[in-house]
Design a protein around this motif. Structure first.
Motif, PDB file in Angstrom:
ATOM      1  N   MET A   1       4.033 -31.877 144.607  1.00 36.68           N
ATOM      2  CA  MET A   1       3.550 -33.452 144.759  1.00 36.68           C
ATOM      3  C   MET A   1       2.236 -33.537 145.194  1.00 36.68           C
ATOM      4  O   MET A   1       1.838 -32.913 146.333  1.00 36.68           O
ATOM      5  CB  MET A   1       4.324 -34.164 145.660  1.00 36.68           C
ATOM      6  CG  MET A   1       4.558 -35.666 145.778  1.00 36.68           C
ATOM      7  SD  MET A   1       5.222 -36.460 146.783  1.00 36.68           S
ATOM      8  CE  MET A   1       7.091 -36.203 146.558  1.00 36.68           C
ATOM      9  N   SER A   2       1.520 -34.033 144.608  1.00 33.82           N
ATOM     10  CA  SER A   2       0.003 -34.397 144.736  1.00 33.82           C
ATOM     11  C   SER A   2      -0.216 -35.222 145.785  1.00 33.82           C
ATOM     12  O   SER A   2       0.775 -36.215 146.397  1.00 33.82           O
ATOM     13  CB  SER A   2      -0.657 -34.925 143.506  1.00 33.82           C
ATOM     14  OG  SER A   2      -0.582 -36.401 143.376  1.00 33.82           O
ATOM     15  N   ASP A   3      -1.631 -35.346 146.558  1.00 35.65           N
ATOM     16  CA  ASP A   3      -1.796 -36.067 147.695  1.00 35.65           C
ATOM     17  C   ASP A   3      -1.677 -37.636 147.215  1.00 35.65           C
ATOM     18  O   ASP A   3      -1.173 -38.491 147.800  1.00 35.65           O
ATOM     19  CB  ASP A   3      -3.000 -35.788 148.234  1.00 35.65           C
ATOM     20  CG  ASP A   3      -3.281 -34.222 148.965  1.00 35.65           C
ATOM     21  OD1 ASP A   3      -2.030 -34.090 149.471  1.00 35.65           O
ATOM     22  OD2 ASP A   3      -4.083 -33.979 149.226  1.00 35.65           O
ATOM     23  N   HIS A   4      -2.103 -37.760 145.976  1.00 31.45           N
ATOM     24  CA  HIS A   4      -2.051 -39.267 145.544  1.00 31.45           C
ATOM     25  C   HIS A   4      -0.480 -39.645 145.622  1.00 31.45           C
ATOM     26  O   HIS A   4      -0.332 -40.721 145.821  1.00 31.45           O
ATOM     27  CB  HIS A   4      -2.754 -39.239 144.150  1.00 31.45           C
ATOM     28  CG  HIS A   4      -4.390 -39.139 144.279  1.00 31.45           C
ATOM     29  ND1 HIS A   4      -5.013 -40.122 144.943  1.00 31.45           N
ATOM     30  CD2 HIS A   4      -4.928 -38.018 143.661  1.00 31.45           C
ATOM     31  CE1 HIS A   4      -6.283 -39.437 144.589  1.00 31.45           C
ATOM     32  NE2 HIS A   4      -6.309 -38.439 143.976  1.00 31.45           N
ATOM     33  N   THR A   5       0.340 -38.769 145.067  1.00 30.62           N
ATOM     34  CA  THR A   5       1.647 -39.349 144.800  1.00 30.62           C
ATOM     35  C   THR A   5       2.214 -39.508 146.395  1.00 30.62           C
ATOM     36  O   THR A   5       3.147 -40.478 146.382  1.00 30.62           O
ATOM     37  CB  THR A   5       2.482 -38.343 144.129  1.00 30.62           C
ATOM     38  OG1 THR A   5       1.894 -37.884 142.798  1.00 30.62           O
ATOM     39  CG2 THR A   5       3.828 -38.507 143.929  1.00 30.62           C
ATOM     40  N   LYS A   6       1.859 -38.557 147.078  1.00 30.63           N
ATOM     41  CA  LYS A   6       2.338 -38.702 148.605  1.00 30.63           C
ATOM     42  C   LYS A   6       1.988 -39.986 149.035  1.00 30.63           C
ATOM     43  O   LYS A   6       2.675 -40.566 149.968  1.00 30.63           O
ATOM     44  CB  LYS A   6       1.880 -37.640 149.403  1.00 30.63           C
ATOM     45  CG  LYS A   6       2.759 -36.316 149.180  1.00 30.63           C
ATOM     46  CD  LYS A   6       2.154 -35.225 150.008  1.00 30.63           C
ATOM     47  CE  LYS A   6       2.478 -33.745 149.682  1.00 30.63           C
ATOM     48  NZ  LYS A   6       1.852 -32.687 150.307  1.00 30.63           N
ATOM     49  N   ASN A   7       0.824 -40.471 148.916  1.00 30.53           N
ATOM     50  CA  ASN A   7      -0.013 -41.519 149.425  1.00 30.53           C
ATOM     51  C   ASN A   7       0.652 -42.931 148.941  1.00 30.53           C
ATOM     52  O   ASN A   7       0.369 -44.143 149.453  1.00 30.53           O
ATOM     53  CB  ASN A   7      -1.338 -41.868 149.345  1.00 30.53           C
ATOM     54  CG  ASN A   7      -1.817 -40.371 150.309  1.00 30.53           C
ATOM     55  OD1 ASN A   7      -1.427 -39.958 151.282  1.00 30.53           O
ATOM     56  ND2 ASN A   7      -3.218 -40.059 149.766  1.00 30.53           N
ATOM     57  N   PHE A   8       1.460 -42.704 147.955  1.00 36.54           N
ATOM     58  CA  PHE A   8       1.780 -43.977 147.065  1.00 36.54           C
ATOM     59  C   PHE A   8       2.950 -44.409 147.464  1.00 36.54           C
ATOM     60  O   PHE A   8       3.933 -43.789 147.576  1.00 36.54           O
ATOM     61  CB  PHE A   8       1.680 -43.733 145.490  1.00 36.54           C
ATOM     62  CG  PHE A   8       2.144 -44.793 144.537  1.00 36.54           C
ATOM     63  CD1 PHE A   8       1.692 -46.091 144.693  1.00 36.54           C
ATOM     64  CD2 PHE A   8       3.224 -44.359 143.824  1.00 36.54           C
ATOM     65  CE1 PHE A   8       2.178 -47.116 143.815  1.00 36.54           C
ATOM     66  CE2 PHE A   8       3.563 -45.326 142.984  1.00 36.54           C
ATOM     67  CZ  PHE A   8       3.200 -46.955 142.948  1.00 36.54           C
ATOM     68  N   GLN A   9       3.124 -45.643 148.236  1.00 32.56           N
ATOM     69  CA  GLN A   9       4.430 -45.992 148.760  1.00 32.56           C
ATOM     70  C   GLN A   9       4.835 -47.288 148.130  1.00 32.56           C
ATOM     71  O   GLN A   9       4.613 -48.493 148.363  1.00 32.56           O
ATOM     72  CB  GLN A   9       4.162 -46.270 150.305  1.00 32.56           C
ATOM     73  CG  GLN A   9       3.792 -45.009 151.039  1.00 32.56           C
ATOM     74  CD  GLN A   9       4.962 -43.879 150.911  1.00 32.56           C
ATOM     75  OE1 GLN A   9       6.206 -44.344 151.286  1.00 32.56           O
ATOM     76  NE2 GLN A   9       4.636 -42.730 150.723  1.00 32.56           N
ATOM     77  N   PRO A  10       5.405 -47.146 147.107  1.00 36.34           N
ATOM     78  CA  PRO A  10       5.811 -48.569 146.217  1.00 36.34           C
ATOM     79  C   PRO A  10       6.967 -49.296 147.173  1.00 36.34           C
ATOM     80  O   PRO A  10       7.844 -48.540 147.653  1.00 36.34           O
ATOM     81  CB  PRO A  10       6.259 -48.066 144.813  1.00 36.34           C
ATOM     82  CG  PRO A  10       6.776 -46.690 144.940  1.00 36.34           C
ATOM     83  CD  PRO A  10       5.752 -46.156 146.351  1.00 36.34           C
ATOM     84  N   PHE A  11       7.051 -50.796 147.010  1.00 34.04           N
ATOM     85  CA  PHE A  11       7.966 -51.407 147.595  1.00 34.04           C
ATOM     86  C   PHE A  11       9.472 -51.355 146.848  1.00 34.04           C
ATOM     87  O   PHE A  11      10.432 -51.488 147.366  1.00 34.04           O
ATOM     88  CB  PHE A  11       7.679 -53.058 147.712  1.00 34.04           C
ATOM     89  CG  PHE A  11       8.650 -53.803 148.422  1.00 34.04           C
ATOM     90  CD1 PHE A  11       8.836 -53.806 149.726  1.00 34.04           C
ATOM     91  CD2 PHE A  11       9.175 -54.658 147.605  1.00 34.04           C
ATOM     92  CE1 PHE A  11       9.781 -54.530 150.399  1.00 34.04           C
ATOM     93  CE2 PHE A  11      10.192 -55.613 148.245  1.00 34.04           C
ATOM     94  CZ  PHE A  11      10.385 -55.364 149.500  1.00 34.04           C
ATOM     95  N   TYR A  12       9.220 -51.348 145.334  1.00 38.32           N
ATOM     96  CA  TYR A  12      10.519 -51.611 144.705  1.00 38.32           C
ATOM     97  C   TYR A  12      11.363 -50.374 144.076  1.00 38.32           C
ATOM     98  O   TYR A  12      12.310 -50.498 143.766  1.00 38.32           O
ATOM     99  CB  TYR A  12      10.132 -52.523 143.509  1.00 38.32           C
ATOM    100  CG  TYR A  12       9.723 -53.796 143.736  1.00 38.32           C
ATOM    101  CD1 TYR A  12      10.557 -54.717 144.067  1.00 38.32           C
ATOM    102  CD2 TYR A  12       8.329 -54.281 143.974  1.00 38.32           C
ATOM    103  CE1 TYR A  12      10.251 -56.206 144.457  1.00 38.32           C
ATOM    104  CE2 TYR A  12       7.978 -55.541 144.346  1.00 38.32           C
ATOM    105  CZ  TYR A  12       8.921 -56.384 144.610  1.00 38.32           C
ATOM    106  OH  TYR A  12       8.539 -57.824 144.890  1.00 38.32           O
TER     107      TYR A  12
END
Length: 127
Positions: A1-12
């Protein structure tokens, strides 16, 4: 998992990368106008535009009901993916969601699969 993916915290939904495929699992049983439809759309588009995924499996397991506004966001995502030669598969649809898809004749528009694994296999066999 890339850093960008780790930092992405979607609500839905939760995002689970499976190689080059983004597996999206909704967190809420009802998706309606009471939710922030624009935020949901932004989060879905973020997967493509910011994280670079062009194959998305959208698991709707546990989602009992959706409205036309939510369907509009799914259509927008589907069209956006088509423009970049991407793919979208919906899976694990509850009977109520299947009824909505069939009534609106979107069951032939979207690729609807029984489960996540079948959806991933569908993408892999199309290569």
């Amino acid at each position: 998992m890339s850093d960008h993916t780790k930092n992405f915290q979607p609500f839905y939904f939760s995002l689970e990368p499976s190689g080059n495929i983004a597996v999206v699992r909704f967190k809420h049983p009802r998706l309606s106008e009471e939710d922030n439809v624009e935020q949901l759309g932004f989060e879905l588009m973020h997967i493509v535009d910011q994280l670079g995924y062009n194959q998305i499996v959208l698991s709707m397991k546990g989602v009992e009901w959706i409205t036309s506004s939510i369907i509009g966001k799914l259509i927008h995502l589907h069209r956006h993916l088509q423009r970049i030669n991407g793919e979208l598969a919906l899976c694990e649809l509850a009977p109520g969601v299947v009824d909505v898809m069939e009534t609106s004749r979107l069951d032939t528009y979207f690729c609807i699969m029984p489960g996540v694994e079948e959806s991933i296999s569908q993408f892999e066999t199309e290569k």
